[in-house]
Design a protein around this motif. Structure first.
Motif, PDB file in Angstrom:
ATOM      1  N   UNK A  64     -25.263  20.374  -3.861  1.00 25.11           N
ATOM      2  CA  UNK A  64     -24.473  21.443  -3.250  1.00 25.11           C
ATOM      3  C   UNK A  64     -24.887  21.624  -1.802  1.00 25.11           C
ATOM      4  N   UNK A  65     -23.973  22.197  -1.021  1.00 22.99           N
ATOM      5  CA  UNK A  65     -24.260  22.413   0.389  1.00 22.99           C
ATOM      6  C   UNK A  65     -23.212  23.280   1.034  1.00 22.99           C
ATOM      7  N   UNK A  66     -23.324  23.429   2.353  1.00 23.19           N
ATOM      8  CA  UNK A  66     -22.416  24.255   3.140  1.00 23.19           C
ATOM      9  C   UNK A  66     -21.711  23.372   4.169  1.00 23.19           C
ATOM     10  N   UNK A  67     -20.396  23.568   4.322  1.00 22.79           N
ATOM     11  CA  UNK A  67     -19.632  22.797   5.312  1.00 22.79           C
ATOM     12  C   UNK A  67     -20.009  23.266   6.717  1.00 22.79           C
ATOM     13  N   UNK A  68     -20.653  22.391   7.461  1.00 22.47           N
ATOM     14  CA  UNK A  68     -21.038  22.715   8.843  1.00 22.47           C
ATOM     15  C   UNK A  68     -19.903  22.462   9.826  1.00 22.47           C
ATOM     16  N   UNK A  69     -19.113  21.418   9.554  1.00 23.56           N
ATOM     17  CA  UNK A  69     -18.046  21.066  10.489  1.00 23.56           C
ATOM     18  C   UNK A  69     -16.951  20.307   9.761  1.00 23.56           C
ATOM     19  N   UNK A  70     -15.738  20.870   9.676  1.00 27.72           N
ATOM     20  CA  UNK A  70     -14.598  20.111   9.146  1.00 27.72           C
ATOM     21  C   UNK A  70     -13.792  19.542  10.312  1.00 27.72           C
ATOM     22  N   UNK A  71     -13.419  18.260  10.227  1.00 26.49           N
ATOM     23  CA  UNK A  71     -12.656  17.616  11.296  1.00 26.49           C
ATOM     24  C   UNK A  71     -11.405  16.996  10.681  1.00 26.49           C
ATOM     25  N   UNK A  72     -10.241  17.501  11.074  1.00 28.40           N
ATOM     26  CA  UNK A  72      -8.969  16.992  10.556  1.00 28.40           C
ATOM     27  C   UNK A  72      -8.497  15.834  11.424  1.00 28.40           C
ATOM     28  N   UNK A  73      -8.184  14.685  10.799  1.00 31.05           N
ATOM     29  CA  UNK A  73      -7.772  13.499  11.548  1.00 31.05           C
ATOM     30  C   UNK A  73      -6.419  12.971  11.111  1.00 31.05           C
ATOM     31  N   UNK A  74      -5.603  13.821  10.498  1.00 30.70           N
ATOM     32  CA  UNK A  74      -4.287  13.382  10.059  1.00 30.70           C
ATOM     33  C   UNK A  74      -4.333  12.750   8.686  1.00 30.70           C
ATOM     34  N   UNK A  75      -4.716  11.481   8.633  1.00 35.28           N
ATOM     35  CA  UNK A  75      -4.737  10.781   7.349  1.00 35.28           C
ATOM     36  C   UNK A  75      -5.942  11.151   6.501  1.00 35.28           C
TER      37      UNK A  75
END
Length: 396
Positions: free
Chosen positions: A332-343
């Motif tokens: 388990x963990x915590x999302x530090x950075x989500x990066x959306x790249x389309x696909x």
């Protein structure tokens, strides 16, 4: 097969105290599209220049179909080279640039004309045949250089980072053209690049090089899916890498029903022991220090490293169901950075131990396939032990 087999037989090269190549030894099959891949200064261009005849090795030989070509000058070898800088004659048209090698041979005019038009058509420049180089795009200039290199009908075509001067879209298009040309003419291509995506896209096999050594040779699938060393794992694509220690190794039945062994590793950065790495990594990755068949004899406490690709990791908001499988790792963990790249989306997840790992989540349909994962969400990451690979002994 029109192409030659190329044998690199214990080739070494020094420039003063600098070791450019250290006992390089492998065979390129006839008609292969073979790539030399590695960072700047790894020795790939030096090796290509030795194959071409522009450099001489300190030790070892290069064989074309069992014939030593080291004593031969570049123009006497059954190979031609395509350079990054095109090396076209600026005052000549496309037709005259491509015709130049045949005119040096003083072939009949009709034969020259027929072959020039054939090879200009091969590189799809029929409509530009009378243009000068300054009237062409970078990609078109490189096509002219390729046609000129091929018109002598060499058995080996050497390509020295031929796409690096082009923009990304042109590189992608010309790479497809190179693959098509290779399929049509069937000779041996030896392609030098520092771009792993290029090598993975077109190669039959790849030699990954670093600091004058060949670290691994294999198909694109083998190089990517089961890297032999930490360097290969990190250089080819993106990955997560961990230091570990062997705790145990026991017989295991793979999800394909195959008999193999599973190593249990103590991984400080994960905070607990985890089942990892089966015999899929053994043949190439472990030959220097432990074969899978010797796992039961392996000393406990052996220092190793393992890698897991981001796309092999599943990320969920709820604890995943393992279905009773013992080969699933869950943290388990915590999302530090989500990066959306389309696909896809890339997530940097900080585990409870503080270790940050990368996870790729493919977007398979418009509605995705579950709740949207956002910044600071608590998540669970999981992967099968069969997707994790021991890559090398970290103490060596």
């Amino acid at each position: 097969m029109k192409g030659s087999q190329v044998t690199i037989d214990h080739v070494s090269k020094h420039f003063g105290d600098f070791v450019a190549l250290d006992d390089i030894n492998f065979v390129i099959k006839p008609g292969e599209f073979f790539s030399l891949l590695g960072p700047s200064g790894c020795g790939k261009t030096t090796l290509l220049r030795i194959i071409a005849g522009f450099e001489f090795p300190d030790d070892g030989v290069v064989l074309f179909d069992d014939k030593n070509v080291i004593p031969l000058s570049p123009d006497k070898r059954p190979s031609n080279t395509v350079f990054q800088t095109y090396a076209l004659f600026p005052h000549m048209s496309v037709y005259d640039n491509v015709a130049f090698p045949l005119r040096l041979k003083k072939l009949p005019k009709d034969e020259i004309d027929k072959k020039v038009r054939e090879y200009v058509h091969l590189v799809q420049l029929d409509q530009h045949i009378h243009k000068k180089p300054n009237q062409l795009s970078g990609g078109q200039k490189q096509r002219v250089a390729i046609a000129r290199a091929l018109i002598n009908e060499p058995k080996v075509l050497l390509l020295d980072e031929p796409l690096s001067a082009l923009d990304a879209k042109l590189r992608a298009n010309l790479l497809i053209d190179l693959d098509r040309i290779h399929d049509q003419i069937g000779i041996t291509f030896i392609y030098v690049t520092h771009d792993q995506s290029e090598a993975l896209s077109v190669s039959d096999r790849i030699a990954v090089m670093n600091q004058g050594h060949v670290l691994q040779i294999g198909t694109p699938f083998e190089i990517y899916e089961s890297p032999a060393t930490q360097f290969v794992a990190q250089f080819i694509g993106e990955t997560n890498l961990f230091d570990a220690e062997v705790v145990d190794c026991v017989p295991h039945k793979s999800i394909k029903g195959e008999d193999e062994f599973m190593a249990t590793l103590s991984v400080p950065e994960l905070g607990k022991q985890a089942p990892l790495a089966t015999d899929t990594a053994a043949e190439t990755a472990l030959d220097r220090y432990m074969q899978v068949t010797d796992y039961e004899k392996t000393d406990r406490g052996q220092k190793v490293a393992f890698t897991i690709r981001p796309e092999k990791i599943r990320i969920t908001l709820e604890p995943p169901s393992t279905g009773g499988r013992t080969d699933i790792n869950v943290f388990s963990g915590i999302v530090e950075e989500p990066i959306y790249s389309g696909f896809q989306s890339k997530f940097y997840v900080r585990l409870e131990t503080g270790k940050i790992i990368k996870v790729f989540k493919q977007h398979t349909d418009y509605m995705d396939d579950g709740p949207v994962i956002q910044w600071k969400d608590k998540v669970y990451v999981s992967w099968s032990a069969e997707d994790a690979y021991i890559v090398e002994d970290i103490e060596k």
